[in-house]
Design a protein around this motif. Structure first.
Motif, PDB file in Angstrom:
ATOM      1  N   TYR A 205      11.915  -4.685  -2.319  1.00  0.00           N
ATOM      2  CA  TYR A 205      11.366  -3.705  -3.085  1.00  0.00           C
ATOM      3  C   TYR A 205      11.676  -2.296  -1.843  1.00  0.00           C
ATOM      4  CZ  TYR A 205       8.217  -0.538  -5.541  1.00  0.00           C
ATOM      5  OH  TYR A 205       7.727   0.623  -6.447  1.00  0.00           O
ATOM      6  N   ALA A 206      11.654  -2.457  -0.781  1.00  0.00           N
ATOM      7  CA  ALA A 206      11.651  -1.321   0.348  1.00  0.00           C
ATOM      8  C   ALA A 206      13.224  -1.042   0.057  1.00  0.00           C
ATOM      9  CB  ALA A 206      11.316  -1.894   1.639  1.00  0.00           C
ATOM     10  N   CYS A 207      14.088  -1.655   0.065  1.00  0.00           N
ATOM     11  CA  CYS A 207      15.520  -1.229  -0.214  1.00  0.00           C
ATOM     12  C   CYS A 207      15.674  -0.490  -1.476  1.00  0.00           C
ATOM     13  CB  CYS A 207      16.484  -2.383  -0.156  1.00  0.00           C
ATOM     14  SG  CYS A 207      16.718  -3.088   1.422  1.00  0.00           S
ATOM     15  N   VAL A 208      14.970  -1.077  -2.628  1.00  0.00           N
ATOM     16  CA  VAL A 208      15.234  -0.521  -3.845  1.00  0.00           C
ATOM     17  C   VAL A 208      14.720   1.008  -3.884  1.00  0.00           C
ATOM     18  CG1 VAL A 208      14.611  -0.746  -6.296  1.00  0.00           C
ATOM     19  CG2 VAL A 208      15.616  -2.487  -5.190  1.00  0.00           C
ATOM     20  N   ARG A 209      13.494   0.990  -3.400  1.00  0.00           N
ATOM     21  CA  ARG A 209      12.811   2.485  -3.040  1.00  0.00           C
ATOM     22  C   ARG A 209      13.916   3.415  -2.447  1.00  0.00           C
ATOM     23  NH1 ARG A 209       6.900   3.284  -0.873  1.00  0.00           N
ATOM     24  NH2 ARG A 209       7.609   2.233   0.894  1.00  0.00           N
ATOM     25  N   ILE A 210      14.345   2.890  -1.359  1.00  0.00           N
ATOM     26  CA  ILE A 210      15.312   4.177  -0.866  1.00  0.00           C
ATOM     27  C   ILE A 210      16.559   4.372  -1.702  1.00  0.00           C
ATOM     28  CG2 ILE A 210      16.704   4.667   1.115  1.00  0.00           C
ATOM     29  CD1 ILE A 210      14.824   2.833   2.782  1.00  0.00           C
TER      30      ILE A 210
ATOM     31  N   LEU B   2      10.639  -2.405  10.116  1.00  0.00           N
ATOM     32  CA  LEU B   2      11.446  -1.285   9.948  1.00  0.00           C
ATOM     33  C   LEU B   2      10.898  -0.668   8.295  1.00  0.00           C
ATOM     34  CD1 LEU B   2      13.435   0.948  10.247  1.00  0.00           C
ATOM     35  CD2 LEU B   2      15.268  -0.620   9.365  1.00  0.00           C
ATOM     36  N   SER B   3      10.791  -1.834   7.521  1.00  0.00           N
ATOM     37  CA  SER B   3      10.226  -1.503   6.407  1.00  0.00           C
ATOM     38  C   SER B   3       8.797  -0.804   6.258  1.00  0.00           C
ATOM     39  CB  SER B   3      10.127  -2.694   5.598  1.00  0.00           C
ATOM     40  OG  SER B   3      11.449  -3.282   5.047  1.00  0.00           O
ATOM     41  N   GLN B   4       8.081  -1.442   6.994  1.00  0.00           N
ATOM     42  CA  GLN B   4       6.684  -0.800   7.065  1.00  0.00           C
ATOM     43  C   GLN B   4       6.812   0.697   7.799  1.00  0.00           C
ATOM     44  OE1 GLN B   4       4.765  -3.877   9.488  1.00  0.00           O
ATOM     45  NE2 GLN B   4       3.050  -4.081   7.897  1.00  0.00           N
ATOM     46  N   ALA B   5       7.767   0.939   8.758  1.00  0.00           N
ATOM     47  CA  ALA B   5       7.760   2.262   9.532  1.00  0.00           C
ATOM     48  C   ALA B   5       8.412   3.369   8.188  1.00  0.00           C
ATOM     49  CB  ALA B   5       8.783   2.180  10.608  1.00  0.00           C
ATOM     50  N   PHE B   6       9.208   2.653   7.493  1.00  0.00           N
ATOM     51  CA  PHE B   6       9.689   3.556   6.495  1.00  0.00           C
ATOM     52  C   PHE B   6       8.591   3.783   5.460  1.00  0.00           C
ATOM     53  CE2 PHE B   6      11.653   4.783   2.331  1.00  0.00           C
ATOM     54  CZ  PHE B   6      12.583   5.889   2.623  1.00  0.00           C
ATOM     55  N   SER B   7       8.102   2.737   5.110  1.00  0.00           N
ATOM     56  CA  SER B   7       6.805   3.451   4.212  1.00  0.00           C
ATOM     57  C   SER B   7       5.754   4.217   4.742  1.00  0.00           C
ATOM     58  CB  SER B   7       5.885   1.926   3.775  1.00  0.00           C
ATOM     59  OG  SER B   7       4.942   2.097   2.756  1.00  0.00           O
ATOM     60  N   ALA B   8       5.682   4.307   5.886  1.00  0.00           N
ATOM     61  CA  ALA B   8       4.558   5.347   6.596  1.00  0.00           C
ATOM     62  C   ALA B   8       5.515   6.614   6.539  1.00  0.00           C
ATOM     63  CB  ALA B   8       4.287   4.684   7.926  1.00  0.00           C
ATOM     64  N   PHE B   9       6.463   6.478   6.880  1.00  0.00           N
ATOM     65  CA  PHE B   9       7.479   7.843   6.850  1.00  0.00           C
ATOM     66  C   PHE B   9       7.438   8.529   5.310  1.00  0.00           C
ATOM     67  CE2 PHE B   9      11.565   9.201   5.803  1.00  0.00           C
ATOM     68  CZ  PHE B   9      11.850  10.382   6.554  1.00  0.00           C
ATOM     69  N   TYR B  10       7.704   7.454   4.280  1.00  0.00           N
ATOM     70  CA  TYR B  10       7.630   8.092   3.180  1.00  0.00           C
ATOM     71  C   TYR B  10       6.432   8.750   2.706  1.00  0.00           C
ATOM     72  CZ  TYR B  10       8.553   8.035  -1.885  1.00  0.00           C
ATOM     73  OH  TYR B  10       8.704   8.407  -3.338  1.00  0.00           O
ATOM     74  N   ASP B  11       5.422   8.206   3.013  1.00  0.00           N
ATOM     75  CA  ASP B  11       3.894   8.622   2.523  1.00  0.00           C
ATOM     76  C   ASP B  11       3.642   9.990   3.321  1.00  0.00           C
ATOM     77  OD1 ASP B  11       3.369   6.558   0.909  1.00  0.00           O
ATOM     78  OD2 ASP B  11       2.520   5.299   2.536  1.00  0.00           O
ATOM     79  N   GLN B  12       4.059  10.177   4.638  1.00  0.00           N
ATOM     80  CA  GLN B  12       3.577  11.161   5.373  1.00  0.00           C
ATOM     81  C   GLN B  12       4.625  12.170   5.463  1.00  0.00           C
ATOM     82  OE1 GLN B  12       2.388   9.729   9.227  1.00  0.00           O
ATOM     83  NE2 GLN B  12       1.703   7.888   8.102  1.00  0.00           N
TER      84      GLN B  12
END
Length: 504
Positions: free
Chosen positions: A391-396, A453-463
């Motif tokens: 899901y993290a890949c698909v979101r990007i 890395l997926s978690q770091a991107f999720s936080a990046f995407y939110d902020q």
């Protein structure tokens, strides 16, 4: 740099250095991964057998071995993955005798055309049980085995059919799991090397007679526990399991000249491989330091015992994958994913989700530990699971598609926000995770990295808004970070044997 109390210096990487590192990763086809000095490596894994469908006992070897093979190849080594097909020995004699009884011989076209893996699976357990109770039948099977190995034409012909039928089915099952081999060399391929190898062992004075059998003593002074000798020739004059493994090393050295041979096999086989490896070293066949047993723990059910069917039998791997696909379909529908997909695309996504759930559940643990197989938990789109990573890949991918539609492009990377900083540090950790996985033959370090890395991107995407960002330079920088993250995630997941769909 700052002094932080007596004896400590804290060093903080500045934004310029971080930006340069992020840009280097973004511009690198390998997403920041380095290469090693190349070696020639054989990875022996899975170990399927004639007349036996794959079952859950083959799962960990297949998944870990495939990842190790991909990892070594990506790092720059020349690698051969070998299934080491179990196609020789007493079990072949058992099957031949039963087929002779059933068809009045093995020469007929009817006998050959009737052979399927289902038939062989039906015959083999009954024949093995019968051999334990019936000495006459057991003797017939031994004689049939000897004739086969001596080159009896009719036996070789029916053996070839059994081998090919089994291999074709197993290749399909492995492919469904994303596992592929460069070599399907069997125990039969090592057989021609055995006679000369035994003669060499005798000539070197290494073969010792013991109660009618012939052994090689491998114990060393200082061993913490007693290691039994390697049994090379039984008291009945037949070659043993360890003999074939030793001859396989002879064959591999001659044909591939490897710098390293890795055996991805259940850690309960550790003593056996230590016997074989020491014997190879003592005999001058191959150096002990170039032979490694990559052991692993068991996959257990929720009761903590080795995974079984509800009836207590061993679950076939094909059935396990089928269960995972069913669960994946249900989860996709629960999450309202795939309503606008074609039937073909929906099935493809369900398949990828199922394989990701199974593989990440295994590779997310250190290989030496056992783990509990819980399909409900593994199939979640939240938490540390394969579906979450997909899901993290698909979101990007979705962000990048929308950006393309809007004409938004990437730009030079500039690090400013804390979440951008954290994401860059996560990207920078890729090489360290690869090196740890490679050096310790343990893919869980890489699995940990792609999750972090997926978690770091999720936080990046939110902020840090990407497409809504008005500043063109900031938006281009964040687009480049998103693109670099996707590239690294897909490379990392690919090394774990996991493929991400285009959308979910």
């Amino acid at each position: 740099a700052e002094v932080a109390g007596p004896g400590f210096i804290n060093i903080t990487v500045n934004e310029t250095a971080l930006g340069a590192r992020a840009q280097a990763i973004a511009d690198d086809d390998r997403a920041g991964a380095e290469r090693v000095n190349p070696r020639r490596v054989i990875v022996d894994y899975a170990g399927p057998n004639v007349a036996k469908a794959m079952h859950v006992g083959h799962l960990r070897s297949s998944i870990i071995g495939e990842s190790v093979k991909r990892l070594f190849r990506f790092r720059g080594d020349t690698v051969w993955g070998d299934a080491h097909f179990g196609d020789w020995g007493f079990q072949m004699g058992l099957l031949i005798v039963v087929l002779e009884e059933r068809f009045g011989g093995v020469d007929s076209r009817a006998a050959k055309s009737a052979i399927t893996l289902d038939l062989l699976e039906e015959i083999y357990p009954a024949a093995a049980a019968r051999a334990k109770e019936d000495p006459a039948f057991r003797d017939l099977a031994r004689k049939a085995t000897a004739k086969l190995q001596a080159g009896e034409a009719s036996y070789r012909a029916i053996w070839s059919v059994m081998r090919d039928v089994t291999m074709q089915t197993l290749k399909r099952e492995f492919a469904a799991l994303g596992v592929n081999f460069d070599l399907w060399l069997g125990e039969s391929d090592a057989d021609p090397f055995i006679a000369d190898m035994i003669a060499s062992l005798k000539a070197k004075g290494l073969l010792v007679e013991d109660q009618g059998a012939q052994i090689v003593r491998v114990a060393r002074e200082g061993d913490k526990k007693e290691l039994p000798p390697l049994l090379v020739v039984s008291s009945e004059g037949s070659s043993m399991y360890g003999t074939t493994d030793l001859a396989t090393i002879v064959e591999r050295v001659r044909d591939y000249n490897p710098d390293l041979i890795l055996y991805v096999v259940d850690q309960r086989q550790a003593d056996h491989f230590e016997q074989v490896f020491r014997a190879a070293d003592i005999a001058g066949i191959y150096s002990r330091e170039k032979l490694e047993h990559i052991g692993f723990g068991t996959m257990n059910g929720t009761d903590g015992k080795p995974f079984k069917t509800r009836a207590g039998g061993v679950l076939k791997l094909n059935d396990l994958i089928g269960q995972a696909r069913e669960k994946a379909r249900a989860r996709l529908k629960e999450a309202d994913i795939g309503k606008d997909f074609s039937a073909e695309e929906f099935e493809d996504v369900a398949d990828k989700v199922a394989v990701a759930a199974i593989k990440f559940a295994d590779l997310g643990n250190f290989r030496g530990t056992s783990y509990v197989f819980d399909l409900d938990r593994f199939m979640s789109f939240e938490g540390k699971t394969g579906p979450y990573l997909l899901y993290a890949c698909v979101r990007i991918k979705s962000i990048l598609r929308k950006a393309a539609e809007q004409g938004v492009t990437t730009g030079p990377i500039v690090i400013a926000a804390p979440a951008e900083r954290a994401l860059t540090l996560a990207l920078d950790a890729f090489e360290g995770a690869l090196a740890a996985s490679y050096d310790r033959r343990a893919p869980h370090f890489l699995a940990e990295h792609v999750y972090a890395l997926s978690q770091a991107f999720s936080a990046f995407y939110d902020q840090c808004p990407i497409l809504p960002e008005k500043d063109l330079a900031v938006r281009g920088s964040r687009m480049a970070l998103a693109q670099a993250t996707l590239k690294q995630l897909e490379i990392g997941l690919g090394l774990l044997g996991i493929a991400a769909p285009e959308r979910m």
